[in-house]
Design a protein around this motif. Structure first.
Motif, PDB file in Angstrom:
ATOM      1  N   VAL A  21       3.650   5.533   1.374  1.00 46.45           N
ATOM      2  CA  VAL A  21       2.189   5.492   1.406  1.00 46.45           C
ATOM      3  C   VAL A  21       1.644   4.879   0.127  1.00 46.45           C
ATOM      4  O   VAL A  21       0.752   4.012   0.154  1.00 46.45           O
ATOM      5  N   LEU A  22       2.174   5.296  -1.008  1.00 43.41           N
ATOM      6  CA  LEU A  22       1.715   4.739  -2.286  1.00 43.41           C
ATOM      7  C   LEU A  22       1.987   3.244  -2.374  1.00 43.41           C
ATOM      8  O   LEU A  22       1.155   2.475  -2.880  1.00 43.41           O
ATOM      9  N   GLY A  23       3.158   2.836  -1.885  1.00 51.60           N
ATOM     10  CA  GLY A  23       3.481   1.416  -1.912  1.00 51.60           C
ATOM     11  C   GLY A  23       2.539   0.592  -1.048  1.00 51.60           C
ATOM     12  O   GLY A  23       2.097  -0.487  -1.451  1.00 51.60           O
ATOM     13  N   THR A  24       2.211   1.124   0.125  1.00 51.92           N
ATOM     14  CA  THR A  24       1.283   0.425   1.020  1.00 51.92           C
ATOM     15  C   THR A  24      -0.114   0.355   0.420  1.00 51.92           C
ATOM     16  O   THR A  24      -0.779  -0.693   0.467  1.00 51.92           O
ATOM     17  N   LEU A  25      -0.562   1.473  -0.167  1.00 52.17           N
ATOM     18  CA  LEU A  25      -1.874   1.480  -0.806  1.00 52.17           C
ATOM     19  C   LEU A  25      -1.906   0.524  -1.997  1.00 52.17           C
ATOM     20  O   LEU A  25      -2.892  -0.193  -2.219  1.00 52.17           O
ATOM     21  N   GLY A  26      -0.822   0.524  -2.771  1.00 51.31           N
ATOM     22  CA  GLY A  26      -0.752  -0.389  -3.913  1.00 51.31           C
ATOM     23  C   GLY A  26      -0.787  -1.836  -3.499  1.00 51.31           C
ATOM     24  O   GLY A  26      -1.447  -2.668  -4.141  1.00 51.31           O
ATOM     25  N   TRP A  27      -0.097  -2.139  -2.399  1.00 56.11           N
ATOM     26  CA  TRP A  27      -0.119  -3.518  -1.874  1.00 56.11           C
ATOM     27  C   TRP A  27      -1.533  -3.907  -1.464  1.00 56.11           C
ATOM     28  O   TRP A  27      -2.020  -4.982  -1.798  1.00 56.11           O
ATOM     29  N   GLY A  32      -6.543  -6.765  -2.371  1.00 52.18           N
ATOM     30  CA  GLY A  32      -7.998  -6.692  -2.483  1.00 52.18           C
ATOM     31  C   GLY A  32      -8.499  -7.338  -3.761  1.00 52.18           C
ATOM     32  O   GLY A  32      -9.555  -7.989  -3.775  1.00 52.18           O
ATOM     33  N   LEU A  33      -7.734  -7.173  -4.839  1.00 52.94           N
ATOM     34  CA  LEU A  33      -8.102  -7.812  -6.101  1.00 52.94           C
ATOM     35  C   LEU A  33      -8.058  -9.326  -5.988  1.00 52.94           C
ATOM     36  O   LEU A  33      -8.751 -10.030  -6.749  1.00 52.94           O
ATOM     37  N   ALA A  41      -5.246  -8.240   4.006  1.00 55.33           N
ATOM     38  CA  ALA A  41      -4.739  -7.430   2.899  1.00 55.33           C
ATOM     39  C   ALA A  41      -3.591  -6.527   3.326  1.00 55.33           C
ATOM     40  O   ALA A  41      -2.912  -5.960   2.474  1.00 55.33           O
ATOM     41  N   ALA A  42      -3.378  -6.362   4.626  1.00 53.70           N
ATOM     42  CA  ALA A  42      -2.304  -5.506   5.109  1.00 53.70           C
ATOM     43  C   ALA A  42      -0.952  -6.170   4.860  1.00 53.70           C
ATOM     44  O   ALA A  42      -0.815  -7.388   4.996  1.00 53.70           O
ATOM     45  N   PRO A  43       0.068  -5.398   4.492  1.00 54.40           N
ATOM     46  CA  PRO A  43       1.381  -5.989   4.242  1.00 54.40           C
ATOM     47  C   PRO A  43       1.997  -6.537   5.518  1.00 54.40           C
ATOM     48  O   PRO A  43       1.890  -5.913   6.586  1.00 54.40           O
ATOM     49  N   GLY A  44       2.626  -7.691   5.424  1.00 51.33           N
ATOM     50  CA  GLY A  44       3.333  -8.254   6.566  1.00 51.33           C
ATOM     51  C   GLY A  44       4.677  -7.582   6.735  1.00 51.33           C
ATOM     52  O   GLY A  44       5.000  -6.599   6.067  1.00 51.33           O
ATOM     53  N   LEU A  45       5.509  -8.143   7.629  1.00 54.46           N
ATOM     54  CA  LEU A  45       6.796  -7.538   7.928  1.00 54.46           C
ATOM     55  C   LEU A  45       7.683  -7.465   6.698  1.00 54.46           C
ATOM     56  O   LEU A  45       8.263  -6.413   6.393  1.00 54.46           O
ATOM     57  N   THR A  46       7.796  -8.585   5.966  1.00 52.67           N
ATOM     58  CA  THR A  46       8.669  -8.597   4.799  1.00 52.67           C
ATOM     59  C   THR A  46       8.195  -7.601   3.753  1.00 52.67           C
ATOM     60  O   THR A  46       8.995  -6.826   3.203  1.00 52.67           O
ATOM     61  N   THR A  48       6.320  -4.941   4.186  1.00 48.12           N
ATOM     62  CA  THR A  48       6.480  -3.583   4.707  1.00 48.12           C
ATOM     63  C   THR A  48       7.917  -3.101   4.558  1.00 48.12           C
ATOM     64  O   THR A  48       8.173  -1.963   4.127  1.00 48.12           O
ATOM     65  N   MET A  49       8.866  -3.972   4.892  1.00 47.55           N
ATOM     66  CA  MET A  49      10.264  -3.587   4.786  1.00 47.55           C
ATOM     67  C   MET A  49      10.688  -3.421   3.329  1.00 47.55           C
ATOM     68  O   MET A  49      11.459  -2.516   3.001  1.00 47.55           O
ATOM     69  N   LEU A  50      10.181  -4.255   2.443  1.00 41.99           N
ATOM     70  CA  LEU A  50      10.520  -4.117   1.028  1.00 41.99           C
ATOM     71  C   LEU A  50       9.954  -2.818   0.460  1.00 41.99           C
ATOM     72  O   LEU A  50      10.614  -2.142  -0.335  1.00 41.99           O
ATOM     73  N   ILE A  51       8.733  -2.472   0.871  1.00 41.92           N
ATOM     74  CA  ILE A  51       8.143  -1.203   0.430  1.00 41.92           C
ATOM     75  C   ILE A  51       9.004  -0.039   0.917  1.00 41.92           C
ATOM     76  O   ILE A  51       9.305   0.897   0.165  1.00 41.92           O
ATOM     77  N   ALA A  52       9.410  -0.102   2.190  1.00 41.91           N
ATOM     78  CA  ALA A  52      10.236   0.966   2.758  1.00 41.91           C
ATOM     79  C   ALA A  52      11.586   1.059   2.055  1.00 41.91           C
ATOM     80  O   ALA A  52      12.069   2.161   1.754  1.00 41.91           O
TER      81      ALA A  52
END
Length: 238
Positions: A21-27, A32-33, A41-46, A48-52
């Protein structure tokens, strides 16, 4: 014994969820910046998988270091055990056996009309786009933190308590559920049962050769070989 096992597993899962969750929010904050909005602004597949993957790695390392960190004597013994001829036999044989069994289990499920699509199949385009990155994660990094958590910490906890078979079963089931979370993976319906069978078998084989060899290096290298065999077809066909 079982209480400590449950604490280890729940701690790892809580850290995984929180860090994801923190990684997704940080992304999203970083995007947004940059002036991006909404879906942009939502993370794509790559991403998302790197965050996971990062969240899972940090969770496994934290549980390992704070719950079942190996001492210098254990690390030295593990390194010596790696160089036995039998250890290298396990490393060579296990990936071939697992690849064969996995193919047969999934093929049997699909022959029955079941959707037994492994979640890692959706990574084909990402692997093809960035092969070096994904091969490094899949073959070198992911097996390292998964072996620390599922074999050293979870299986090792019950092995040390004199219940190795119970540890093998419970840690292998946990290994399967983390790889194919109910309702969240690519498989659907009863086909998920086939995927759970595949990952449970993998976890059991890795735990078994860990116990037989006495070295965590052995299941790590066997796991790396298994992931390499699973990743190369995705790379060639993506």
């Amino acid at each position: 014994m079982l209480g400590a096992f449950a604490i280890d597993l729940l701690l790892a899962l809580a850290l995984l969820a929180g860090l994801s969750v923190l990684g997704t929010l940080g992304w999203g904050f970083a995007q947004g910046l940059r002036g991006l909005e909404g879906a942009q602004a939502a993370p794509g597949l790559t991403a998302t998988m790197l965050i996971a993957l990062c969240a899972t790695a940090i969770s496994a390392l934290a549980v390992y270091y704070f719950r079942r960190n190996a001492n210098a004597v254990e690390r030295a013994a593990s390194w010596r055990a790696l160089w036995r001829p039998s250890s290298w036999a396990w490393i060579a044989i296990a990936p071939i056996v697992l690849a064969t069994c996995s193919t047969l289990i999934v093929a049997a499920a699909q022959a029955q009309g079941l959707d037994a699509t492994p979640t890692n199949q959706i990574l084909g385009p990402a692997i093809h786009a960035q092969p070096a990155l994904w091969l490094t994660f899949a073959v070198l990094i992911a097996p390292a933190y998964e072996e620390l958590l599922f074999r050293r910490v979870l299986f090792g906890r019950l092995w040390a308590a004199g219940r190795p078979w119970l540890g093998l079963v419970l840690s292998s089931v946990a290994f399967a559920l983390v790889h194919e979370p109910p309702g969240l993976g690519a498989g659907r319906g009863a086909g998920v049962l086939a995927l759970w069978a595949v990952y449970t078998l993998m976890g059991a084989v890795f735990a078994w050769i860990y116990r037989r060899s006495g070295s965590l290096w052995v299941p790590y290298l066997a796991h790396a070989g298994n992931n390499l065999l699973a990743t190369l077809p995705l790379l060639s066909t993506a």
